[in-house]
Design an enzyme around this catalytic site. Structure first.
Site, PDB file in Angstrom:
ATOM      1  N   GLU A   6      -2.227   9.045  -3.847  1.00 51.58           N
ATOM      2  CA  GLU A   6      -2.298   7.931  -2.909  1.00 51.58           C
ATOM      3  C   GLU A   6      -1.245   6.871  -3.223  1.00 51.58           C
ATOM      4  OE1 GLU A   6      -5.380   7.064  -6.156  1.00 51.58           O
ATOM      5  OE2 GLU A   6      -4.495   8.800  -5.156  1.00 51.58           O
TER       6      GLU A   6
ATOM      7  N   ASP B 267      -0.310   1.365  -3.641  1.00 47.70           N
ATOM      8  CA  ASP B 267      -1.382   2.265  -4.067  1.00 47.70           C
ATOM      9  C   ASP B 267      -2.637   1.914  -3.276  1.00 47.70           C
ATOM     10  OD1 ASP B 267      -2.183   4.264  -6.418  1.00 47.70           O
ATOM     11  OD2 ASP B 267      -3.853   2.855  -6.077  1.00 47.70           O
TER      12      ASP B 267
END
Length: 467
Positions: A386, A343
């Site tokens: 993301e 992430d």
């Protein structure tokens, strides 16, 4: 080696000789009746006769029935293709049949009015020769429209014209000039002349398609039959030979019509063997090209269906399929594999400060940096926003940590250049799980990697966590 290659490798001399031989065969077949005509003319007594009215009537009746049938088949071909040549062929068969039928019907008048019996034969052949010549002149012209093909008025006018010819021949037969030999010879000679013009135009125009070759042979035989009629006398052997020659041409032309009916319904578009081989080869090339294009399209669709359109990484569904396949292989071969859950740190602030376009460029750059850091057989997928995951086949936890550190370091040291931001620092948090160590199902190893990813976030980000 395929057949088309073998054909193309035949010596040029053999190819030319065989083509010449084929032309000589066609010419010899078309002109073969000349031998019979010459034999009867020079060696047979012209006074020898075979007068049989019943046989003649039966022969004319059979020819009439055949003429009606072939006329109908020609008309059906014309209705399908609209080819002008077929329109004139239909009219030629129709005109010949309508006029020639009276030649048989008046056979019994041979001893009462010989000209009423005789003149319908040359009249029918002259009409047919004229219409066939007009048909040749229309060769390869634009097809008639459906409205023109279906219009009954055109056909009724021609039928009326043929009936008028019958009436005029009857009037001529009862006129004082009927007995003048010039009358019959003019009609028969006209049929011969029109046939000769027809064949000459075909040779000059190099019209050589298979059915047009049949057309040319038939016209040649029609012309030779008119020559035999000119040399013969009623009921003698030359006269009967003339009938046989004309019948041969009529049968041969009928064969061409039937071939057209069973193939393209066109008299100009039935191909020769060489053309068929070439067209087949072209069709095979086009088919192969179409198959290759279809395969490329399918591959592109498969790629689009399995790829994240922004970053080029695999999408979530395709990644799950890959992991399922890896689980099956791990269970079968007792091999480990690992997952990295990634992430990007503080990515929302990048979107908020610089806009989504810059954010998209950052995501694309991150995927490229990750691909450079992992092995060729590893795979990366965008799971959403993301968040990413990396599949590491045949990899233990220790090796997975090493690869995760490479990805983390490459991300931290990467420079993302754009017009608006000369330099942008980016870090990534990573959680690691191993099949077997953290479970044997996709849910357990995914959950373990996600939990360690959240732990990396809690521990200050920009780190790799395994427990």
């Amino acid at each position: 080696m395929d057949m088309s290659t073998k054909i193309g490798e035949q010596p040029e001399a053999i190819r030319r000789v065989t083509k010449l031989y084929a032309k000589l065969l066609i010419a010899g077949f078309a002109l073969s009746p000349i031998v019979l005509i010459a034999y009867l003319y020079f060696f047979q007594d012209p006074a020898l006769k075979f007068e049989n009215h019943l046989f003649h009537e039966m022969a004319i009746a059979a020819a009439t029935l055949e003429g009606v049938f072939v006329t109908y088949v020609s008309w059906r071909c014309y209705q399908s293709s609209g080819e002008p040549l077929l329109r004139w062929l239909t009219l030629a068969f129709l005109g010949f049949t309508a006029i020639y039928a009276l030649h048989g019907a008046f056979t019994g008048m041979a001893h009462h009015n010989i000209w009423l019996f005789l003149l319908y034969g040359p009249a029918s052949r002259l009409a047919m020769a004229i219409l066939l010549l007009i048909g040749l002149l229309s060769f390869n012209q634009e097809a008639d429209s459906p409205g023109q093909r279906a219009a009954p008025r055109r056909w009724l006018i021609w039928i009326a014209a043929f009936l008028l010819v019958n009436i005029l021949v009857a009037i001529l037969a009862y006129s004082p000039i009927a007995g003048n030999p010039v009358v019959r010879l003019t009609m028969e000679g006209g049929a011969l002349a029109f046939s000769a013009i027809n064949v000459t135009l075909m040779l000059i125009g190099r019209i050589r398609s298979p059915l047009m070759t049949v057309f040319g042979i038939s016209i040649t035989m029609f012309g030779l039959s008119s020559l035999a009629f000119i040399l013969g006398r009623p009921w003698n052997h030359m006269w009967w030979l003339a009938h046989a020659i004309f019948a041969g041409g009529f049968f041969f032309l009928s064969y061409g019509i039937i071939q057209a009916f069973h193939t393209t319904r066109s008299f100009a578009k039935v191909y020769s063997q060489e053309e068929m081989v070439n067209r087949l080869a072209m069709a095979m090339v086009k088919t192969e090209s179409a198959i290759q294009e279809l395969q490329r399209s399918n591959q592109m669709l498969a790629h689009l269906a399995s790829t994240d359109p922004l970053t080029g990484a695999a999408n979530r569904r395709h990644f799950i399929d890959r992991v399922d396949a890896e689980i099956a292989r791990a269970k079968r071969d007792n091999l480990p594999f690992s997952l990295l859950a990634l992430d990007l740190d503080n990515f929302k602030s990048i979107n908020d400060h610089y806009g989504h376009q810059i954010g998209d460029e950052v995501l694309q750059g991150f995927v490229q940096q990750s691909l450079d850091a992992i092995r060729p057989y590893d795979s990366i997928a965008r799971m959403g926003g993301e968040e990413f995951m990396i599949l590491l086949p045949q990899t233990t936890m220790d090796v997975a940590v090493t690869i995760g550190e490479r990805v983390r370091s490459a991300t931290e040291n990467a420079v993302f250049e754009s017009i608006l931001i000369p330099k942008l620092a980016l870090t990534v948090s990573i959680g690691v799980s191993q099949f077997g160590h953290d479970g044997t199902s996709i849910d357990t190893i995914f959950r373990a990697a996600d939990e360690r990813l959240y732990r990396a976030k809690d521990m200050g980000r920009n780190c790799v966590i395994t427990a």
